[in-house]
Design a protein around this motif. Structure first.
Motif, PDB file in Angstrom:
ATOM      1  N   CYS A 109      -3.809  25.808 -12.375  1.00  0.00           N
ATOM      2  CA  CYS A 109      -2.711  25.945 -11.418  1.00  0.00           C
ATOM      3  C   CYS A 109      -2.999  27.062 -10.426  1.00  0.00           C
ATOM      4  O   CYS A 109      -2.805  26.900  -9.214  1.00  0.00           O
ATOM      5  N   ASP A 112      -5.758  25.992  -8.053  1.00  0.00           N
ATOM      6  CA  ASP A 112      -5.260  25.012  -7.085  1.00  0.00           C
ATOM      7  C   ASP A 112      -4.459  25.704  -5.977  1.00  0.00           C
ATOM      8  O   ASP A 112      -4.581  25.363  -4.796  1.00  0.00           O
ATOM      9  N   ARG A 113      -3.642  26.670  -6.384  1.00  0.00           N
ATOM     10  CA  ARG A 113      -2.833  27.380  -5.382  1.00  0.00           C
ATOM     11  C   ARG A 113      -3.707  28.220  -4.462  1.00  0.00           C
ATOM     12  O   ARG A 113      -3.458  28.311  -3.261  1.00  0.00           O
ATOM     13  N   ASN A 116      -5.183  26.005  -1.972  1.00  0.00           N
ATOM     14  CA  ASN A 116      -4.193  25.690  -0.943  1.00  0.00           C
ATOM     15  C   ASN A 116      -4.095  26.819   0.082  1.00  0.00           C
ATOM     16  O   ASN A 116      -3.956  26.570   1.291  1.00  0.00           O
ATOM     17  N   VAL A 150       0.560  32.888  -3.778  1.00  0.00           N
ATOM     18  CA  VAL A 150      -0.098  32.279  -4.940  1.00  0.00           C
ATOM     19  C   VAL A 150       0.878  32.091  -6.100  1.00  0.00           C
ATOM     20  O   VAL A 150       0.764  31.141  -6.882  1.00  0.00           O
ATOM     21  N   ASP A 152       3.779  31.070  -5.871  1.00  0.00           N
ATOM     22  CA  ASP A 152       4.669  29.976  -5.496  1.00  0.00           C
ATOM     23  C   ASP A 152       6.123  30.433  -5.386  1.00  0.00           C
ATOM     24  O   ASP A 152       7.014  29.861  -6.019  1.00  0.00           O
TER      25      ASP A 152
END
Length: 234
Positions: A109, A112-113, A116, A150, A152
């Motif tokens: 996770c 992935d962030r 992004n 990061v 979120d």
């Protein structure tokens, strides 16, 4: 989303916040403007738990976070971009971003962030292995924003993101702030560049010597004669 009610804070025996109240509704950009020493950064420190409040309350999504520790704020989907960027200069851009995901146990996770963020900030991808201290001021500001994202967050606190940047880079940073809002992130923006802040703000507060003295929509504040004279050099 965020509700601050009558908070007071002190540095030693000196009271610096004298009953601050403000609201940030979901999906808004809310600006907090004022002169140096007015209490802008102190307000953000109080909201994020860095500076304990002596009275009043702070809630996010109706959950009281008034006594929450700073490192627990990510649980409430809140993150902060600090004044002066405060990247770790001896660490790489990638390692700085990894620190933004310190509270997330799922490594995939986090990765992935980070990926992004490198898509959103392509200049950071180009410099992923560089020490953060070798980046330009604008690139360090992008890194500070990316690091905060990061985790979120749904609520992002931003403290003087335009500080020390050229006019061109200031424009880029404010474009990024609007992009983040369009992606669904709510933003509480502390900013000395009142003109730029009010131009993008849904709502704004003026703080003076630890007290809110004027508030209104960004548009109304830009048209307010008192605000124009004091903060817009008109």
């Amino acid at each position: 989303m965020l509700s601050v009610k009558n908070i007071r804070c002190s540095y030693g025996n000196i009271e610096v916040l004298k009953g601050i109240s403000l609201k940030v509704e979901e999906g808004q950009i809310v600006a907090l403007i004022g002169a140096n020493g007015a209490g802008k950064t102190t307000t953000l420190k109080a909201i994020s738990g860095i500076l304990p409040i002596t009275s009043g309350s702070i809630t996010i999504n109706n959950v009281d976070i008034s006594r929450e520790k700073p490192y627990n704020m990510v649980k409430h989907r809140m993150s902060q971009v600090p004044e002066g960027r405060q990247v770790f200069p001896e660490l790489s851009v990638l390692d700085n971003l990894l620190l933004g995901g310190y509270a997330i146990k799922d490594k995939k996770c986090v990765n992935d962030r980070i990926d992004n963020m490198l898509e959103f900030f392509p200049r950071l991808r180009e410099r992923a292995k560089q020490h953060a201290g070798t980046l330009s001021g604008g690139e360090q500001q992008m890194l500070a924003i990316a690091r905060a994202l990061v985790s979120d967050p749904k609520l992002l606190l931003m403290d003087e993101p335009s500080m020390g940047l050229s006019p061109k880079l200031v424009g880029e940073v404010f474009d990024i702030i609007v992009d983040l809002k369009n992606q669904g992130i709510t933003i509480l923006l502390v900013e000395q560049n009142a003109h730029m802040a009010l131009n993008i703000a849904d709502y704004a507060y003026v703080i003076q010597t630890g007290e809110i003295v004027i508030s209104g929509t960004g548009h109304d504040m830009s048209a307010n004669d008192e605000v124009r004279k004091a903060y817009l050099s008109e």
